[in-house]
Structures are given as structure tokens and as C-alpha cells.
Motif scaffolding. Structure first.
Motif, mmCIF file in Angstrom:
data_model
loop_
_atom_site.group_PDB
_atom_site.id
_atom_site.type_symbol
_atom_site.label_atom_id
_atom_site.label_comp_id
_atom_site.label_asym_id
_atom_site.label_seq_id
_atom_site.Cartn_x
_atom_site.Cartn_y
_atom_site.Cartn_z
ATOM 1 N N THR A 1 14.097 -29.065 -22.840
ATOM 2 C CA THR A 1 14.461 -30.651 -23.252
ATOM 3 C C THR A 1 14.531 -30.834 -24.694
ATOM 4 O O THR A 1 13.757 -30.595 -25.349
ATOM 5 N N VAL A 2 15.706 -31.372 -25.054
ATOM 6 C CA VAL A 2 16.229 -31.235 -26.493
ATOM 7 C C VAL A 2 16.567 -32.667 -27.022
ATOM 8 O O VAL A 2 17.200 -33.398 -26.088
ATOM 9 N N THR A 3 16.176 -33.303 -28.141
ATOM 10 C CA THR A 3 16.504 -34.519 -28.514
ATOM 11 C C THR A 3 16.864 -34.172 -30.098
ATOM 12 O O THR A 3 16.955 -33.284 -30.507
ATOM 13 N N ASP A 4 16.983 -35.301 -30.654
ATOM 14 C CA ASP A 4 17.603 -34.921 -32.264
ATOM 15 C C ASP A 4 16.384 -34.976 -33.048
ATOM 16 O O ASP A 4 16.504 -34.479 -34.074
ATOM 17 N N GLU A 5 15.297 -35.085 -32.535
ATOM 18 C CA GLU A 5 14.025 -34.502 -33.310
ATOM 19 C C GLU A 5 13.719 -33.241 -32.847
ATOM 20 O O GLU A 5 12.462 -32.572 -33.392
ATOM 21 N N GLY A 6 14.241 -32.292 -32.146
ATOM 22 C CA GLY A 6 14.129 -31.102 -31.728
ATOM 23 C C GLY A 6 13.777 -30.704 -30.303
ATOM 24 O O GLY A 6 13.911 -31.551 -29.565
ATOM 25 N N ILE A 7 13.072 -29.567 -30.207
ATOM 26 C CA ILE A 7 12.401 -29.320 -28.730
ATOM 27 C C ILE A 7 11.085 -30.332 -28.471
ATOM 28 O O ILE A 7 10.378 -30.528 -29.112
ATOM 29 N N ARG A 8 11.466 -30.910 -26.936
ATOM 30 C CA ARG A 8 10.441 -31.700 -26.710
ATOM 31 C C ARG A 8 9.752 -31.188 -25.693
ATOM 32 O O ARG A 8 8.574 -31.595 -25.425
ATOM 33 N N MET A 9 10.294 -30.528 -24.661
ATOM 34 C CA MET A 9 9.573 -29.865 -23.686
ATOM 35 C C MET A 9 10.343 -28.243 -23.321
ATOM 36 O O MET A 9 11.371 -28.241 -23.408
ATOM 37 N N PHE A 10 9.245 -27.469 -22.722
ATOM 38 C CA PHE A 10 10.064 -26.178 -22.427
ATOM 39 C C PHE A 10 9.044 -25.799 -21.190
ATOM 40 O O PHE A 10 7.719 -25.914 -20.999
ATOM 41 N N THR A 11 9.778 -25.345 -20.010
ATOM 42 C CA THR A 11 8.687 -25.057 -18.793
ATOM 43 C C THR A 11 9.615 -23.681 -18.090
ATOM 44 O O THR A 11 10.980 -23.639 -18.274
ATOM 45 N N TRP A 12 8.568 -22.854 -17.683
ATOM 46 C CA TRP A 12 9.195 -21.653 -17.160
ATOM 47 C C TRP A 12 8.579 -21.582 -15.594
ATOM 48 O O TRP A 12 7.554 -21.413 -15.387
ATOM 49 N N SER A 13 9.298 -22.054 -14.578
ATOM 50 C CA SER A 13 9.068 -22.249 -13.395
ATOM 51 C C SER A 13 9.275 -21.003 -12.445
ATOM 52 O O SER A 13 10.373 -20.241 -12.573
ATOM 53 N N ASN A 14 8.561 -20.712 -11.645
ATOM 54 C CA ASN A 14 8.830 -19.542 -10.576
ATOM 55 C C ASN A 14 8.728 -18.124 -11.171
ATOM 56 O O ASN A 14 9.658 -17.421 -10.838
ATOM 57 N N MET A 15 7.849 -18.089 -12.323
ATOM 58 C CA MET A 15 8.097 -16.824 -12.980
ATOM 59 C C MET A 15 7.764 -15.435 -11.790
ATOM 60 O O MET A 15 6.909 -15.496 -11.095
ATOM 61 N N THR A 16 8.833 -14.624 -12.020
ATOM 62 C CA THR A 16 8.633 -13.703 -10.709
ATOM 63 C C THR A 16 8.799 -12.085 -11.275
ATOM 64 O O THR A 16 9.082 -12.078 -12.417
ATOM 65 N N GLU A 17 8.498 -11.105 -10.446
ATOM 66 C CA GLU A 17 8.441 -9.822 -10.819
ATOM 67 C C GLU A 17 9.088 -9.160 -9.728
ATOM 68 O O GLU A 17 8.840 -9.078 -8.569
#
Length: 261
Positions: A134-150
Motif C-alpha cells: 500500500t502506497v501513498t504520497d508519503e511513501g510505503i505504508r504497508m507490505f504483506t506477503w501472504s501464503n509464502m510457499t515452497e
């Protein structure tokens, strides 16, 4: 409870409802009305730069970009959350990993889930792997990595897919099973209403399904994804109601329905 207490209770309930409803309206206005203070292109640039900075070189592709409400506090972001007013509007970028050039399908949030369909149903242990930034004019606000798999093994290759006309028959059978299930759960008389369903979009993708005798794993398989829209006509009231759209995901090998998690 006497009359005065009843009136006081009604006033308090009304004030509480209007306060929450007012926040809902404000959130909805932010989400659907106001423009973020950043362009989509700039948001994409910031998202790509973050992936590079984190050395995520798995060739995740941008699947969609959509407007999002954000809060300063660390909490789940919800456009209908009445507990806290949002701070502003940004963009959420969703990335998925393409397999052999085919997009990975992931169910959207808050989808319909059906029980006792009386058909072949696969229930995966987890959804497909996705990244959200999630990005706004203030930069990166949120980062998620769901269901990381191998990836652990290849079960089969070059398998024959079910002919598409049989996939279409499987779709019809699934939609009928859903209608029977919904009528039964809601105690509807099927003779009192008529449903019409239109296929709005068809895509060939890959998605996860349950792995045989291994609940901790999932198989990545080719699927047909149908976006369908349902209208229900009430014979008793002579009215037509649009029930919205939803996705139907069918296993391309056997036509089995792959349910959302």
C-alpha cells in the motif's frame, strides 16, 4: 424498563448508530470519491522499487491496483470500520507469481461460501501466494506477503485437460447445486422465484487445490475461472433483484469445484 428509560435507550442507540454511520459514510467517500495524492504510475514505481530493495527477484507480476483507505495506527484496514477515522487515501498493489506465463487466480475477500453442494469440491489448505503493497504520497505504508510457499515436487506433467464443453456442463451443474443449497438454507420455495445467470468473463489460470492425503500441502493446477452475475425474479412480488457477481473456479482436469478457503 419504564417509558423514560425506553426513550433514553432509543436516543442513545440512535446517536450511536448515527455516529458509526457517519464514519462509514466518510470512509466510503474517501474510498470512492477523493483522489489519492499520488498517481497510479508513481505508486507502481514505488512498489517495484520496494521489491528490488528487498531482493525479491521471483518475477512477481502486478495483478491489480486499487484505491485503499489507510490509518496511521497498525491495524487491519477496513473501509467500513467505524472504530477509527481514516487518515487518507492511497493505492494497494497486489502482486502474484505467474507460472509459465499463466496468471494465478486468488479469490477476492468476502466471497460467498457454500456447504453441502452435493458435488465434487476441492478445499485447498491455503490460497495462492500474493504480495500486497500500500502506497501513498508519503511513501510505503504497508507490505504483506501472504501464503509464502515452497515448491517441493512435480506430480504430473503434460496431463490431458477436460474438453471445454464438459467444463461448461460442470459449470451448469455447479450453479444448480448452489441454487439448491441456497434455497434449502433460506427455506425458499424454488417455484416462487426464477434465477437467471450470465457469464460475464472467462479466464484460464492456475490456482491451488487440496493435495491428496496431505492437508499441509496444496497442488497448483490449471483452472477455468468464470465470473457470473445472478438476477433473481420473484414471482410472488413481481420484482427482479440483482444478486451481484461471483467467481466459479473449476479444475481444468476434471471440472471439480475449487472452493475458497
Amino acid at each position: 424498563m419504564d417509558i423514560d428509560q425506553q426513550e433514553s435507550f432509543r436516543r442513545d442507540s440512535k446517536d450511536s448508530f448515527m455516529e458509526e454511520y457517519g464514519v462509514y459514510l466518510e470512509n466510503a467517500a474517501l474510498l470512492f470519491g477523493e483522489s489519492p495524492g499520488i498517481s497510479e504510475e508513481k505508486a507502481k514505481e514505488l512498489g517495484s522499487k520496494l521489491l528490488q530493495d528487498l531482493n525479491i527477484n521471483d518475477n512477481f507480476e502486478l495483478k491489480k491496483i486499487e484505491k485503499a483507505i489507510y490509518y496511521d495506527k497498525d491495524r487491519e484496514w477496513d473501509p467500513y470500520d467505524s472504530g477509527q477515522k481514516p487518515e487518507g487515501v492511497g493505492y494497494t498493489l497486489t502482486y502474484a507469481y505467474p507460472y509459465e506465463g499463466v496468471s494465478v487466480f486468488t479469490y477476492p475477500e468476502n466471497v460467498n461460501k457454500y456447504k453441502d453442494l452435493g458435488e465434487l469440491v476441492y478445499a485447498p489448505s491455503f490460497e495462492s501466494e500474493i504480495l500486497k503493497i500500500t502506497v501513498t504520497d508519503e511513501g510505503i505504508r504497508m507490505f504483506t506477503w501472504s501464503n509464502m510457499t515452497e515448491k517441493t515436487a512435480v506430480i504430473t506433467e503434460n496431463s490431458k485437460l477436460l474438453p471445454f464443453d464438459q467444463i461448461q456442463e460442470a459449470l451448469k451443474e455447479h450453479l444448480m447445486a448452489v441454487k439448491v443449497s441456497v434455497d434449502d438454507v433460506n427455506s425458499f420455495n424454488p417455484e416462487d422465484h426464477q434465477d437467471s445467470i450470465e457469464v460475464k468473463e472467462v479466464n484460464f489460470c492456475v490456482s491451488h487445490m487440496s493435495a491428496y492425503k496431505n492437508p499441509k500441502a496444496a497442488w497448483l493446477v490449471p483452472v477455468w475461472v468464470f465470473k457470473v452475475e445472478t438476477n433473481s425474479y420473484s414471482i410472488i412480488y413481481n420484482t427482479n433483484v440483482n444478486l451481484g457477481t461471483e467467481y466459479v473456479v473449476l479444475n481444468a482436469y476434471d471440472g471439480g469445484y475449487i472452493a475458497p478457503q
